[in-house]
Design an enzyme around this catalytic site. Structure first.
Site, mmCIF file in Angstrom:
data_model
loop_
_atom_site.group_PDB
_atom_site.id
_atom_site.type_symbol
_atom_site.label_atom_id
_atom_site.label_comp_id
_atom_site.label_asym_id
_atom_site.label_seq_id
_atom_site.Cartn_x
_atom_site.Cartn_y
_atom_site.Cartn_z
ATOM 1 C CD GLU A 100 -2.311 -1.175 2.971
ATOM 2 O OE1 GLU A 100 -3.042 -2.170 2.966
ATOM 3 O OE2 GLU A 100 -2.122 -0.225 3.559
ATOM 4 C CB CYS A 343 -0.663 -0.014 9.314
ATOM 5 S SG CYS A 343 0.860 -0.778 9.254
HETATM 6 N N1 SAH Z 1 6.443 -0.562 11.610
HETATM 7 C C1 SAH Z 1 6.569 0.793 11.768
HETATM 8 C C2 SAH Z 1 5.846 1.590 10.753
HETATM 9 C C3 SAH Z 1 4.813 1.030 10.253
HETATM 10 S S1 SAH Z 1 3.092 1.262 11.115
HETATM 11 C C4 SAH Z 1 5.851 1.148 13.309
HETATM 12 O O1 SAH Z 1 5.268 0.323 13.743
HETATM 13 O O2 SAH Z 1 6.032 2.242 13.459
HETATM 14 C C5 SAH Z 1 2.954 2.941 11.182
HETATM 15 C C6 SAH Z 1 1.928 3.202 12.322
HETATM 16 O O3 SAH Z 1 0.740 2.706 12.096
HETATM 17 C C7 SAH Z 1 2.492 2.635 13.570
HETATM 18 O O4 SAH Z 1 2.391 3.848 14.583
HETATM 19 C C8 SAH Z 1 1.282 1.868 13.992
HETATM 20 O O5 SAH Z 1 1.268 1.650 15.281
HETATM 21 C C9 SAH Z 1 0.168 2.496 13.356
HETATM 22 N N2 SAH Z 1 -0.979 1.475 13.203
HETATM 23 C C10 SAH Z 1 -0.877 0.310 13.053
HETATM 24 N N3 SAH Z 1 -1.981 -0.518 13.205
HETATM 25 C C11 SAH Z 1 -2.876 0.543 13.320
HETATM 26 C C12 SAH Z 1 -4.368 0.608 13.361
HETATM 27 N N4 SAH Z 1 -5.035 -0.497 13.530
HETATM 28 N N5 SAH Z 1 -5.034 1.674 13.790
HETATM 29 C C13 SAH Z 1 -4.109 2.759 13.828
HETATM 30 N N6 SAH Z 1 -2.917 2.771 13.738
HETATM 31 C C14 SAH Z 1 -2.344 1.520 13.489
HETATM 32 FE FE1 SF4 Z 2 4.893 -4.367 11.972
HETATM 33 FE FE2 SF4 Z 2 4.024 -3.401 14.316
HETATM 34 FE FE3 SF4 Z 2 4.704 -1.690 12.835
HETATM 35 FE FE4 SF4 Z 2 2.360 -3.499 12.059
HETATM 36 S S1 SF4 Z 2 2.657 -1.960 13.754
HETATM 37 S S2 SF4 Z 2 4.023 -2.504 10.616
HETATM 38 S S3 SF4 Z 2 3.169 -5.247 13.233
HETATM 39 S S4 SF4 Z 2 5.710 -3.095 13.765
#
Ligand code: SAH
Ligand code: SF4
Length: 364
Positions: A100, A343
């Site tokens: 994405e 994400c």
């Molecule tokens: N792996 C890295 C970057 C990708 S995730 C990280 O975890 O920071 C990017 C952001 O999206 C992160 O802050 C993560 O916590 C958030 N995220 C993941 N799943 C989510 C959800 N279901 N609702 C809101 N934010 C989410």
């Molecule tokens: Fe990976 Fe956690 Fe970031 Fe999702 S929130 S992309 S599982 S590190």
């Protein structure tokens, strides 16, 4: 690798070899003069979305020879538009892997949100990408081509990308070589010339990667996904906390600040009834006291079977508690909520659709 310019600056040929080694090899094998590398590189970097068959600065035999390699490593599969100015694209790589890339339009800027991996190995409980598991790392070209794709999408609106965040699928610090190469290409003055300060890397907190990022790209912004203050709750939500405990992540963030003097960003996903009480907010304020930091609170996008976001007033009270204690804190509105912009949610939704699994639709 290839010709050096005699300075620390890499030659355009070196940059093309970093970005598209297949094209660099094809030009070399056909024995074209050295300025052709720069022409191909500039066409790809400055005319996003334009096929190599349209590179009129190249002789027609070279155009024909290079066109089959493709001007992008990614092809759009689907696109979702949200009324709030978010467009989410689902892109297929050469091997069919789906990732994405999202653009969020604001009044004075447009932010691109990039993926760094297909899936993720870290399995955070609230994250769709985590539920997919790890598939593979993206190449530098697949990272840069997300930007090209979004630039091409914005061009008819007279807009262009002003900021880039690595907040899509995957953990950028576990694919740091490719992410650093992509950053180098995005910054290149001969190419897209993004300012380092316009770039942000979001990480769950890989201490060695945070330190390496500080040394190699000190002006790139660092965002740490914290989500919980005590080690026990954080380990429940973020299993990687066992290997990289919060205390070590914060110590790496402090080293990052010592080296870069850049403000730290902390992301905190609000999960209703899990980490959103006043007690949690006070503990977060205590933990971050004395640091130069902005906290971004993100009400969670619900993932199948997981937490719901807290009611608006609970999220606002959480922010207010932080602000009253002297922290900078913002509460993100549910950007892209109507198109499931959490994400990894679109890629998993699309895969589920392919398998005929009924999924929770948008706007729920
Ligand atoms: N792996 C890295 C970057 C990708 S995730 C990280 O975890 O920071 C990017 C952001 O999206 C992160 O802050 C993560 O916590 C958030 N995220 C993941 N799943 C989510 C959800 N279901 N609702 C809101 N934010 C989410
Ligand atoms: Fe990976 Fe956690 Fe970031 Fe999702 S929130 S992309 S599982 S590190």
């Amino acid at each position: 690798m290839s010709a050096q310019t005699g300075t620390d600056q890499p030659s355009t040929r070196d940059l093309l070899a970093l970005y598209r080694p297949d094209l660099e090899r094809a030009i070399a094998e056909a024995g074209h003069p050295s300025y052709r590398y720069a022409q191909v590189y500039q066409h790809l970097m400055r005319k996003p979305g334009s096929p190599l068959s349209e590179a009129t600065n190249l002789p027609s035999d070279l155009r024909e020879a290079l066109d089959p390699f493709g001007h992008s490593t990614l092809v759009e599969q689907r696109k979702w538009e949200d009324a709030d100015g978010t467009t989410k694209t689902l892109l297929a790589a050469g091997d069919g892997a789906l990732i994405e890339a999202v653009v969020m339009r604001y009044e004075r800027r447009s932010t691109a949100c990039l993926s760094s991996q297909v899936g993720c190995s870290l399995g955070c409980t609230f994250c769709s990408t985590g539920a997919m598991g790890y598939v593979r790392d993206l190449t530098a070209a697949e990272i840069v081509d997300q930007v090209h794709h979004l630039q091409a999408l914005l061009a008819p609106e007279d807009r262009s990308i002003s900021n880039i965040v690595f907040m899509g699928m995957g953990e950028p610090l576990l694919n740091l070589d490719a992410v650093l190469t992509a950053i180098r290409l995005l910054k290149d003055p001969e190419g897209m010339a993004f300012a380092q300060r316009a770039l942000s890397v979001s990480t769950i907190g890989i201490p060695s990667g945070i330190r390496r990022l500080a040394h190699e790209e000190p002006q790139v912004n660092l965002a740490i996904s914290l989500h919980a203050v005590d080690e026990k709750l954080r380990t429940q939500l973020v299993p990687a906390n066992r290997r990289f405990p919060l205390s070590e992540v914060l110590s790496a963030a402090d080293d990052h600040f010592t080296i870069t003097r850049r403000k730290l960003f902390v992301e905190y996903v609000l999960l209703g009834g899990v980490n959103d009480s006043t007690r949690h907010a006070i503990a977060l304020a205590e933990l971050l006291r004395g640091r130069v930091v902005t906290v971004n609170l993100i009400p969670c996008n619900p993932v199948r079977g997981g937490s719901e976001p807290p009611p608006g007033e609970v999220a606002a009270a959480f922010r207010d508690t932080l602000v009253q204690r002297g922290l900078n804190a913002t509460l993100r509105t549910g950007r892209g909520r109507a198109i499931l912009a959490g994400c990894g949610q679109l890629a998993t939704k699309s895969q589920a659709a392919k398998k005929g699994i009924r999924n929770r639709g948008p706007g729920r």
